[in-house]
Design a protein around this motif. Structure first.
Motif, PDB file in Angstrom:
ATOM      1  N   ALA A  68       0.845  -1.203   0.000  1.00 46.39           N
ATOM      2  CA  ALA A  68       0.000   0.000   0.000  1.00 46.39           C
ATOM      3  C   ALA A  68       0.876   1.247   0.000  1.00 46.39           C
ATOM      4  CB  ALA A  68      -0.922  -0.006   1.214  1.00 46.39           C
ATOM      5  N   SER A  69       0.435   2.279  -0.683  1.00 45.12           N
ATOM      6  CA  SER A  69       1.199   3.534  -0.742  1.00 45.12           C
ATOM      7  C   SER A  69       0.995   4.392   0.494  1.00 45.12           C
ATOM      8  CB  SER A  69       0.780   4.339  -1.987  1.00 45.12           C
ATOM      9  OG  SER A  69       1.016   3.602  -3.165  1.00 45.12           O
ATOM     10  N   TYR A  70      -0.122   4.200   1.174  1.00 44.17           N
ATOM     11  CA  TYR A  70      -0.461   5.047   2.313  1.00 44.17           C
ATOM     12  C   TYR A  70      -0.577   4.204   3.590  1.00 44.17           C
ATOM     13  CZ  TYR A  70      -1.705   7.819  -1.750  1.00 44.17           C
ATOM     14  OH  TYR A  70      -1.667   8.450  -2.964  1.00 44.17           O
ATOM     15  N   ASP A  71      -0.365   4.852   4.726  1.00 45.39           N
ATOM     16  CA  ASP A  71      -0.371   4.144   6.005  1.00 45.39           C
ATOM     17  C   ASP A  71      -1.770   3.890   6.541  1.00 45.39           C
ATOM     18  OD1 ASP A  71       2.426   3.868   6.330  1.00 45.39           O
ATOM     19  OD2 ASP A  71       2.575   5.967   6.949  1.00 45.39           O
ATOM     20  N   TYR A  72      -2.747   4.653   6.083  1.00 43.90           N
ATOM     21  CA  TYR A  72      -4.111   4.481   6.569  1.00 43.90           C
ATOM     22  C   TYR A  72      -4.852   3.511   5.644  1.00 43.90           C
ATOM     23  CZ  TYR A  72      -2.825   8.447   9.424  1.00 43.90           C
ATOM     24  OH  TYR A  72      -2.168   9.278  10.316  1.00 43.90           O
ATOM     25  N   ILE A  73      -5.347   2.428   6.227  1.00 47.84           N
ATOM     26  CA  ILE A  73      -5.802   1.269   5.466  1.00 47.84           C
ATOM     27  C   ILE A  73      -7.284   0.985   5.673  1.00 47.84           C
ATOM     28  CG2 ILE A  73      -5.478  -1.218   5.143  1.00 47.84           C
ATOM     29  CD1 ILE A  73      -3.004   0.393   4.347  1.00 47.84           C
ATOM     30  N   VAL A  74      -7.945   0.612   4.578  1.00 48.70           N
ATOM     31  CA  VAL A  74      -9.260  -0.035   4.637  1.00 48.70           C
ATOM     32  C   VAL A  74      -9.058  -1.431   4.066  1.00 48.70           C
ATOM     33  CG1 VAL A  74     -11.669  -0.013   3.900  1.00 48.70           C
ATOM     34  CG2 VAL A  74     -10.466   2.149   4.301  1.00 48.70           C
ATOM     35  N   SER A  75      -9.208  -2.451   4.897  1.00 48.75           N
ATOM     36  CA  SER A  75      -8.917  -3.824   4.485  1.00 48.75           C
ATOM     37  C   SER A  75     -10.207  -4.614   4.285  1.00 48.75           C
ATOM     38  CB  SER A  75      -8.046  -4.510   5.547  1.00 48.75           C
ATOM     39  OG  SER A  75      -7.773  -5.844   5.185  1.00 48.75           O
ATOM     40  N   LEU A  76     -10.355  -5.192   3.095  1.00 47.38           N
ATOM     41  CA  LEU A  76     -11.524  -6.020   2.779  1.00 47.38           C
ATOM     42  C   LEU A  76     -11.080  -7.319   2.128  1.00 47.38           C
ATOM     43  CD1 LEU A  76     -14.011  -3.431   1.174  1.00 47.38           C
ATOM     44  CD2 LEU A  76     -14.071  -4.334   3.507  1.00 47.38           C
ATOM     45  N   ASP A  77     -11.928  -8.331   2.218  1.00 49.19           N
ATOM     46  CA  ASP A  77     -11.769  -9.530   1.410  1.00 49.19           C
ATOM     47  C   ASP A  77     -12.526  -9.324   0.103  1.00 49.19           C
ATOM     48  OD1 ASP A  77     -10.237 -10.753   3.358  1.00 49.19           O
ATOM     49  OD2 ASP A  77     -11.957 -11.780   4.276  1.00 49.19           O
ATOM     50  N   GLY A  78     -12.254 -10.175  -0.861  1.00 59.15           N
ATOM     51  CA  GLY A  78     -12.874 -10.015  -2.168  1.00 59.15           C
ATOM     52  C   GLY A  78     -14.367 -10.237  -2.187  1.00 59.15           C
ATOM     53  N   ASP A  79     -14.914 -10.883  -1.148  1.00 56.13           N
ATOM     54  CA  ASP A  79     -16.358 -11.116  -1.073  1.00 56.13           C
ATOM     55  C   ASP A  79     -17.043 -10.153  -0.115  1.00 56.13           C
ATOM     56  OD1 ASP A  79     -15.338 -12.133   1.274  1.00 56.13           O
ATOM     57  OD2 ASP A  79     -16.205 -14.137   1.057  1.00 56.13           O
ATOM     58  N   GLU A  80     -16.397  -9.021   0.137  1.00 51.51           N
ATOM     59  CA  GLU A  80     -16.950  -7.998   1.030  1.00 51.51           C
ATOM     60  C   GLU A  80     -17.074  -6.661   0.300  1.00 51.51           C
ATOM     61  OE1 GLU A  80     -15.082  -9.612   5.261  1.00 51.51           O
ATOM     62  OE2 GLU A  80     -14.019  -8.056   4.138  1.00 51.51           O
ATOM     63  N   ALA A  81     -17.918  -5.786   0.827  1.00 48.19           N
ATOM     64  CA  ALA A  81     -18.069  -4.432   0.292  1.00 48.19           C
ATOM     65  C   ALA A  81     -18.511  -3.507   1.419  1.00 48.19           C
ATOM     66  CB  ALA A  81     -19.088  -4.413  -0.849  1.00 48.19           C
ATOM     67  N   LEU A  82     -18.300  -2.217   1.228  1.00 46.61           N
ATOM     68  CA  LEU A  82     -18.731  -1.220   2.207  1.00 46.61           C
ATOM     69  C   LEU A  82     -20.173  -0.825   1.931  1.00 46.61           C
ATOM     70  CD1 LEU A  82     -15.631   1.187   1.967  1.00 46.61           C
ATOM     71  CD2 LEU A  82     -15.932  -0.739   3.542  1.00 46.61           C
ATOM     72  N   SER A  83     -21.001  -0.815   2.974  1.00 48.87           N
ATOM     73  CA  SER A  83     -22.350  -0.284   2.807  1.00 48.87           C
ATOM     74  C   SER A  83     -22.256   1.218   2.537  1.00 48.87           C
ATOM     75  CB  SER A  83     -23.184  -0.538   4.061  1.00 48.87           C
ATOM     76  OG  SER A  83     -22.705   0.271   5.145  1.00 48.87           O
TER      77      SER A  83
END
Length: 252
Positions: free
Chosen positions: A72-87
């Motif tokens: 990742a280029s940035y230190d602040y991360i949003v981590s998901l699996d491929g079968d997930e999504a954000l509401s």
């Protein structure tokens, strides 16, 4: 304003990956996908989006996710699996967070879809996960399949975001059965490596308690037939795990 990296690991996620990418593209400043050489159209779908796509042989769930963090280029991360999504609500929460990041990490509830039904009870909801974090303060840890985000410093603090991680789990009962076998085998091996034992009483006490807790105490019965199936499999995983652990001790 901080910048965010959306980080995903994938393998044969053509069924879900587009929903995942669409939910991230207006929220994060880059998307990193680490793929374990998918044999379906996962790579082709990702190529239609502005994604940093990296192919890496599967190292194990924990190792693969930490490998992805490193790219990742940035230190602040949003981590998901491929079968997930954000509401939509969680997307808004994370966008607001970019202007006033306060904690070292943020929890979200995960909302699971099983065979086309959103499951609201048992052990499946609220399924709290820490998925938004500063990678300088946190990392993936655990053993085998039980990976979680852990903080490097015991003084680190976390808060909770509004909104859900939408998770598309098993879409057929047969798929659920196969995964139950798979995960119980890995769990048994993990317990064996830790030196844990499997006395006979655990083969009936642990599954019975697992079913009672999820179906009665956590209201799994309110999710109807699928709620019953989930709670039965929760018990079955416990039974298979300890029976396979006994077998490992017997054969080694």
């Amino acid at each position: 304003m901080i910048k965010l990296s959306g980080v995903i690991i994938t393998y044969n996620e053509e069924r879900n990956i587009e929903k995942c990418l669409q939910s991230l593209e207006s929220v994060v400043d880059e998307i990193v996908v680490v793929d374990s050489f998918s044999t379906d159209s996962t790579k082709q779908i990702c190529s239609q989006y502005n994604v940093k796509f990296i192919e890496q042989e599967f190292l194990g769930y924990i190792e693969q996710k930490n490998f992805a963090l490193q790219h990742a280029s940035y230190d602040y991360i949003v981590s998901l699996d491929g079968d997930e999504a954000l509401s939509e609500e969680l997307q808004k929460s994370i966008i607001e967070l970019k202007s006033h990041w306060t904690y070292d990490g943020y929890y979200c509830n995960r909302y699971n879809n099983f065979c086309g039904q959103w499951i609201k009870h048992s052990d499946w909801y609220p399924n709290k996960k820490l998925r938004v974090f500063d990678r300088r303060k946190a990392y993936w840890r655990g053993h085998k399949i039980h990976e979680t985000i852990g903080f490097k410093d015991s003084n680190s603090k976390a808060s909770k975001l509004k909104g859900d991680i939408l998770h598309w789990t098993y879409q057929t009962y047969s798929e659920f059965n196969l995964k139950t076998e798979y995960f119980s085998t890995i769990s048994a091996q993990a317990y064996y490596e830790k030196g844990k034992k499997a006395p006979f009483w655990k083969l009936w006490v642990n599954p019975s308690w697992a079913f009672f807790k999820s179906y009665i105490l956590r209201f799994g019965f309110l999710d109807g037939f699928n709620g019953f199936v989930i709670c039965v499999q929760t018990a079955n995983i416990a039974f298979l795990k300890y029976s396979k652990l006994r077998e490992l001790h017997k054969n080694n």
